[in-house]
Write a protein that holds these residues in place. Structure first.
Motif, PDB file in Angstrom:
ATOM      1  N   ARG A 160     -44.498  -1.672  80.202  1.00 38.35           N
ATOM      2  CA  ARG A 160     -44.234  -0.317  79.728  1.00 38.35           C
ATOM      3  C   ARG A 160     -42.741  -0.108  79.522  1.00 38.35           C
ATOM      4  NH1 ARG A 160     -47.724   3.260  83.957  1.00 38.35           N
ATOM      5  NH2 ARG A 160     -45.988   4.659  83.561  1.00 38.35           N
ATOM      6  N   ILE A 161     -42.393   0.624  78.498  1.00 38.29           N
ATOM      7  CA  ILE A 161     -41.030   1.139  78.357  1.00 38.29           C
ATOM      8  C   ILE A 161     -41.091   2.614  78.683  1.00 38.29           C
ATOM      9  CG2 ILE A 161     -39.123   1.616  76.785  1.00 38.29           C
ATOM     10  CD1 ILE A 161     -39.714  -0.960  75.354  1.00 38.29           C
ATOM     11  N   GLU A 162     -40.372   2.988  79.747  1.00 40.76           N
ATOM     12  CA  GLU A 162     -40.365   4.370  80.210  1.00 40.76           C
ATOM     13  C   GLU A 162     -39.361   5.183  79.406  1.00 40.76           C
ATOM     14  OE1 GLU A 162     -42.634   5.171  82.507  1.00 40.76           O
ATOM     15  OE2 GLU A 162     -43.205   3.056  82.621  1.00 40.76           O
ATOM     16  N   HIS A 163     -39.803   6.292  78.877  1.00 44.31           N
ATOM     17  CA  HIS A 163     -39.031   7.272  78.099  1.00 44.31           C
ATOM     18  C   HIS A 163     -39.005   6.920  76.613  1.00 44.31           C
ATOM     19  CE1 HIS A 163     -38.066   8.797  81.992  1.00 44.31           C
ATOM     20  NE2 HIS A 163     -37.289   7.776  82.288  1.00 44.31           N
ATOM     21  N   ALA A 164     -38.428   5.766  76.244  1.00 44.19           N
ATOM     22  CA  ALA A 164     -38.387   5.362  74.823  1.00 44.19           C
ATOM     23  C   ALA A 164     -38.015   6.548  73.943  1.00 44.19           C
ATOM     24  CB  ALA A 164     -39.735   4.776  74.405  1.00 44.19           C
ATOM     25  N   GLN A 165     -36.978   7.260  74.328  1.00 46.57           N
ATOM     26  CA  GLN A 165     -36.635   8.497  73.623  1.00 46.57           C
ATOM     27  C   GLN A 165     -36.048   8.242  72.241  1.00 46.57           C
ATOM     28  OE1 GLN A 165     -34.260  11.068  76.119  1.00 46.57           O
ATOM     29  NE2 GLN A 165     -35.862  11.273  77.646  1.00 46.57           N
ATOM     30  N   GLY A 178     -30.565   1.165  71.783  1.00 39.44           N
ATOM     31  CA  GLY A 178     -30.079  -0.158  72.161  1.00 39.44           C
ATOM     32  C   GLY A 178     -30.830  -0.714  73.363  1.00 39.44           C
ATOM     33  N   ALA A 179     -31.072   0.124  74.366  1.00 38.44           N
ATOM     34  CA  ALA A 179     -31.811  -0.309  75.550  1.00 38.44           C
ATOM     35  C   ALA A 179     -33.262  -0.624  75.198  1.00 38.44           C
ATOM     36  CB  ALA A 179     -31.746   0.769  76.631  1.00 38.44           C
ATOM     37  N   VAL A 180     -33.864   0.182  74.321  1.00 39.26           N
ATOM     38  CA  VAL A 180     -35.244  -0.077  73.904  1.00 39.26           C
ATOM     39  C   VAL A 180     -35.344  -1.430  73.211  1.00 39.26           C
ATOM     40  CG1 VAL A 180     -37.092   0.670  72.345  1.00 39.26           C
ATOM     41  CG2 VAL A 180     -35.902   2.356  73.756  1.00 39.26           C
ATOM     42  N   ARG A 181     -34.393  -1.725  72.343  1.00 35.59           N
ATOM     43  CA  ARG A 181     -34.431  -3.024  71.654  1.00 35.59           C
ATOM     44  C   ARG A 181     -34.269  -4.173  72.641  1.00 35.59           C
ATOM     45  NH1 ARG A 181     -31.317  -3.795  66.093  1.00 35.59           N
ATOM     46  NH2 ARG A 181     -33.077  -2.445  65.523  1.00 35.59           N
ATOM     47  N   ARG A 182     -33.368  -4.008  73.614  1.00 34.34           N
ATOM     48  CA  ARG A 182     -33.200  -5.073  74.618  1.00 34.34           C
ATOM     49  C   ARG A 182     -34.487  -5.293  75.408  1.00 34.34           C
ATOM     50  NH1 ARG A 182     -29.957  -5.365  78.844  1.00 34.34           N
ATOM     51  NH2 ARG A 182     -29.464  -3.148  79.146  1.00 34.34           N
ATOM     52  N   LEU A 234     -39.944  -0.335  82.423  1.00 38.26           N
ATOM     53  CA  LEU A 234     -38.529  -0.467  82.075  1.00 38.26           C
ATOM     54  C   LEU A 234     -37.988   0.847  81.525  1.00 38.26           C
ATOM     55  CD1 LEU A 234     -38.696  -3.968  80.328  1.00 38.26           C
ATOM     56  CD2 LEU A 234     -38.228  -3.450  82.743  1.00 38.26           C
ATOM     57  N   HIS A 235     -37.097   1.477  82.286  1.00 36.14           N
ATOM     58  CA  HIS A 235     -36.437   2.702  81.833  1.00 36.14           C
ATOM     59  C   HIS A 235     -35.480   2.343  80.701  1.00 36.14           C
ATOM     60  CE1 HIS A 235     -33.941   6.479  82.561  1.00 36.14           C
ATOM     61  NE2 HIS A 235     -33.120   5.705  81.846  1.00 36.14           N
ATOM     62  N   ALA A 236     -35.765   2.871  79.512  1.00 36.97           N
ATOM     63  CA  ALA A 236     -34.895   2.644  78.360  1.00 36.97           C
ATOM     64  C   ALA A 236     -34.937   3.901  77.493  1.00 36.97           C
ATOM     65  CB  ALA A 236     -35.332   1.420  77.564  1.00 36.97           C
ATOM     66  N   ILE A 237     -33.816   4.586  77.365  1.00 33.13           N
ATOM     67  CA  ILE A 237     -33.750   5.835  76.610  1.00 33.13           C
ATOM     68  C   ILE A 237     -33.048   5.643  75.267  1.00 33.13           C
ATOM     69  CG2 ILE A 237     -32.590   8.089  76.582  1.00 33.13           C
ATOM     70  CD1 ILE A 237     -33.505   8.498  79.444  1.00 33.13           C
ATOM     71  N   ASP A 257     -27.571  11.162  64.038  1.00 36.14           N
ATOM     72  CA  ASP A 257     -28.065  10.063  63.217  1.00 36.14           C
ATOM     73  C   ASP A 257     -29.367   9.466  63.736  1.00 36.14           C
ATOM     74  OD1 ASP A 257     -25.868  10.369  61.596  1.00 36.14           O
ATOM     75  OD2 ASP A 257     -24.694   8.799  62.578  1.00 36.14           O
ATOM     76  N   VAL A 258     -29.684   9.692  65.019  1.00 38.73           N
ATOM     77  CA  VAL A 258     -30.909   9.107  65.566  1.00 38.73           C
ATOM     78  C   VAL A 258     -31.963  10.163  65.876  1.00 38.73           C
ATOM     79  CG1 VAL A 258     -29.617   7.188  66.565  1.00 38.73           C
ATOM     80  CG2 VAL A 258     -30.133   9.175  67.974  1.00 38.73           C
ATOM     81  N   ALA A 259     -31.628  11.449  65.699  1.00 41.29           N
ATOM     82  CA  ALA A 259     -32.567  12.509  66.068  1.00 41.29           C
ATOM     83  C   ALA A 259     -33.877  12.418  65.303  1.00 41.29           C
ATOM     84  CB  ALA A 259     -31.926  13.884  65.859  1.00 41.29           C
ATOM     85  N   ALA A 260     -33.817  11.943  64.077  1.00 41.40           N
ATOM     86  CA  ALA A 260     -35.032  11.841  63.271  1.00 41.40           C
ATOM     87  C   ALA A 260     -35.995  10.797  63.809  1.00 41.40           C
ATOM     88  CB  ALA A 260     -34.678  11.511  61.824  1.00 41.40           C
ATOM     89  N   ASN A 261     -35.519   9.927  64.696  1.00 41.25           N
ATOM     90  CA  ASN A 261     -36.366   8.891  65.302  1.00 41.25           C
ATOM     91  C   ASN A 261     -36.406   9.044  66.815  1.00 41.25           C
ATOM     92  OD1 ASN A 261     -36.790   7.431  62.755  1.00 41.25           O
ATOM     93  ND2 ASN A 261     -34.603   6.985  62.912  1.00 41.25           N
ATOM     94  N   ALA A 262     -36.121  10.250  67.288  1.00 40.87           N
ATOM     95  CA  ALA A 262     -36.134  10.511  68.727  1.00 40.87           C
ATOM     96  C   ALA A 262     -37.415  11.239  69.113  1.00 40.87           C
ATOM     97  CB  ALA A 262     -34.912  11.339  69.130  1.00 40.87           C
ATOM     98  N   TYR A 263     -37.943  10.905  70.283  1.00 44.23           N
ATOM     99  CA  TYR A 263     -39.191  11.518  70.758  1.00 44.23           C
ATOM    100  C   TYR A 263     -40.254  11.387  69.665  1.00 44.23           C
ATOM    101  CZ  TYR A 263     -35.288  13.542  73.279  1.00 44.23           C
ATOM    102  OH  TYR A 263     -34.108  13.699  73.968  1.00 44.23           O
ATOM    103  N   ALA A 264     -40.337  10.202  69.105  1.00 42.03           N
ATOM    104  CA  ALA A 264     -41.111   9.977  67.874  1.00 42.03           C
ATOM    105  C   ALA A 264     -42.553   9.596  68.185  1.00 42.03           C
ATOM    106  CB  ALA A 264     -40.431   8.892  67.032  1.00 42.03           C
ATOM    107  N   TRP A 265     -43.274  10.516  68.813  1.00 41.59           N
ATOM    108  CA  TRP A 265     -44.632  10.216  69.252  1.00 41.59           C
ATOM    109  C   TRP A 265     -45.532   9.829  68.085  1.00 41.59           C
ATOM    110  CZ3 TRP A 265     -43.273  15.656  70.294  1.00 41.59           C
ATOM    111  CH2 TRP A 265     -42.373  15.765  71.368  1.00 41.59           C
ATOM    112  N   ARG A 266     -45.523  10.628  67.027  1.00 39.87           N
ATOM    113  CA  ARG A 266     -46.424  10.363  65.898  1.00 39.87           C
ATOM    114  C   ARG A 266     -46.057   9.056  65.197  1.00 39.87           C
ATOM    115  NH1 ARG A 266     -49.581  13.575  62.505  1.00 39.87           N
ATOM    116  NH2 ARG A 266     -50.759  12.206  61.117  1.00 39.87           N
ATOM    117  N   ALA A 267     -44.764   8.803  65.032  1.00 40.46           N
ATOM    118  CA  ALA A 267     -44.350   7.578  64.360  1.00 40.46           C
ATOM    119  C   ALA A 267     -44.762   6.345  65.163  1.00 40.46           C
ATOM    120  CB  ALA A 267     -42.834   7.588  64.132  1.00 40.46           C
TER     121      ALA A 267
END
Length: 504
Positions: free
Chosen positions: A341-346, A319-323, A313-316, A383-393
């Protein structure tokens, strides 16, 4: 003691012995004894890693990029227009100009361009130029006319037709609106596509990739089948079919894992939203574009569960990730090899991170995107950059990560992806706490990438009984790629080696 047809990969650490079936006999100190005195010896200097796997790539897009106009790296609007003019000059007056790779956010004037500029450069020909991310397209007036798109044409579900102050289409189509024009472009000849596809695959082997998970359409899969029949696949391919083809798979009873060690089917790819660059990522703040309704998403997942087909599922946007997580939640452990799988999850809201592990959802991510998107993310979504591309989190929250490139959107070089996931964030001082360790990044390109496609019994680690797929790295660069116990690529400098039974 002799193992007929055995190969010893010597000089690398660890040394590896492979049998004639392309599977590993032994690793490390036992490799020489397992290979036997009559074995072929292939000398490879460097660290022998499990074969690197790209979990999200577009092979058809890579092939097309060898046939169409390349706009990657264009420095300005004028630069793009000059390239279009040169490409179009020898073409007939009605010939299509097709290309991809323009990226307006890197131009001095980053506004989206218009069809009138394109009309002049292309001499009135029909034109479709996909933006770098593939979620927007810039088209000419002739292309709009052929598609029947004008001021009275409504936006399609999940798409946007950009319009000027008078309501006329500007020439920018976003998401599903692109289809109105794209469907009119003539398909390349099979021989041309196969030649381009073979070249793209060889290029991936040079990057050290031994396998990829491809998100493509039917023509790309047909090309891969033709190459497989001729023994011309230098790396392994797992194919994920687009949602519109789900009905065909259901009728035929195709299930995840159908195929062989070289070419197999795994999942169904669906788009929930768009991208950050095209301003169509679906965010919790209500911005962006939803390409698939929640009702249709739930229906798709239920059908895939019944058919035993996995979902990608492509979700960047957050909001799309939560759906996506909401729709997948009722189906945890739906069947033995259910690997959603969620693809990208940016962009993932912190409240949703632990849900990946609880629901059993894989985060299929592309670290290299962060390098390209940092400035845009900071400017448009601070406002969302701190949780973007959040591999370690996500890793800390228990999520399983599978890494890829999204090529041709970005480079397919997995070493660049590993750097992006590890040291780049620290060098760039961009939320360095989200950087991964090198060991974690390697797992996402090997063990967990194999798991994400149900191939963990055969690939993802160097162990007896598994397929002998290796990436050999020396001095920070790939020096050899081994697939099924055969060298699919190596640097010219490492080409000489003694052999008891001839070169492989």
């Amino acid at each position: 003691m002799k193992s007929p047809g055995a190969v010893l990969f010597a000089g690398c650490k660890p040394e590896v012995a492979a049998g004639p079936d392309g599977r590993i006999l032994a690793v490390g100190q036992r490799a020489r004894a397992a290979a036997g005195r009559g074995a072929e010896v292939v000398r490879l200097r460097g660290a022998a890693w499990p074969g690197l796997i790209d979990s999200h790539i577009h092979l058809e897009g890579l092939a097309d990029s060898r046939l169409d106009l390349k706009l990657n790296g264009s420095r300005s609007l004028d630069d793009v227009l000059r390239r279009v003019e040169r490409w179009a000059a020898p073409l007939g007056p009605d010939a299509w100009v097709v290309g991809a790779g323009w990226y307006n956010d890197a131009w001095p004037e980053p506004a989206f361009p218009s069809r009138r500029e394109l009309d002049r450069a292309a001499g009135g020909r029909p034109v479709l130029l996909r933006r770098k991310d593939g979620h927007s397209a810039w088209v000419s007036s002739a292309a709009l006319k052929l598609a029947g798109v004008d001021r009275s044409t409504p936006d399609p579900p999940g798409g946007v037709i950009d319009r000027d102050g008078a309501g006329q289409p500007t020439g920018i189509l976003r998401e599903t609106a692109i289809h109105a024009v794209a469907r009119l472009i003539p398909e390349p000849k099979e021989a041309d596509l196969d030649r381009a596809m073979a070249g793209a695959l060889k290029g991936l082997a040079r990057f050290g990739l031994t396998a990829v998970h491809s998100m493509d359409s039917a023509p790309g899969f047909a090309s891969l089948q033709r190459l497989r029949a001729k023994g011309r696949l230098p790396i392994r391919v797992t194919y994920n079919l687009p949602l519109p083809d789900l009905a065909h798979a259901e009728r035929m009873g195709v299930r995840s894992g159908w195929g062989d060690e070289w070419l197999r089917i795994w999942g169904v790819k669906a788009f929930l939203d768009g991208s950050l660059g095209s301003r169509t990522a679906e965010m919790l703040d209500g911005s962006g574009t939803a390409r698939l309704t929640q009702a249709d998403l739930i229906d798709m997942i239920e059908r895939c569960v019944r058919a035993e087909l996995n979902v990608c599922l492509h979700a960047i946007g957050d909001g799309a990730v939560r759906r996506a997580l909401d729709a997948l939640q009722p189906h945890r452990g739906a069947w033995r090899r259910w690997r959603p799988r969620i693809e990208h999850a940016q962009c993932v809201h912190p409240k949703d991170m632990r849900r990946f592990a609880r629901i059993g959802v894989i985060a299929s991510m592309q670290p290299i995107h962060a390098v390209s998107d940092r400035a845009l993310a900071d400017a448009s979504w601070p406002d969302v950059a701190a949780n973007a591309y959040a591999w370690r989190a996500l890793e800390t929250a228990g999520a399983r990560l599978a890494f890829g490139s999204d090529a041709p959107v970005e480079t397919a070089d997995p070493l660049a992806g590993i750097d992006a996931a590890t040291t780049w964030r620290r060098r760039a001082r961009w939320y360095p706490e989200l950087a991964l360790s090198k060991a974690a990044a390697l797992r996402a390109y090997t063990r967990d990438a194999a798991y994400a496609a149900g191939a963990e019994d055969d690939t993802g680690s160097l162990a007896p009984g598994k397929l002998c797929d290796m990436t050999v790295v020396d001095g920070g660069r790939v020096v050899a790629t081994v697939v099924g116990g055969r060298v699919s690529w190596r640097t010219p400098a490492s080409a000489s080696r003694p052999s008891a039974a001839g070169a492989r």
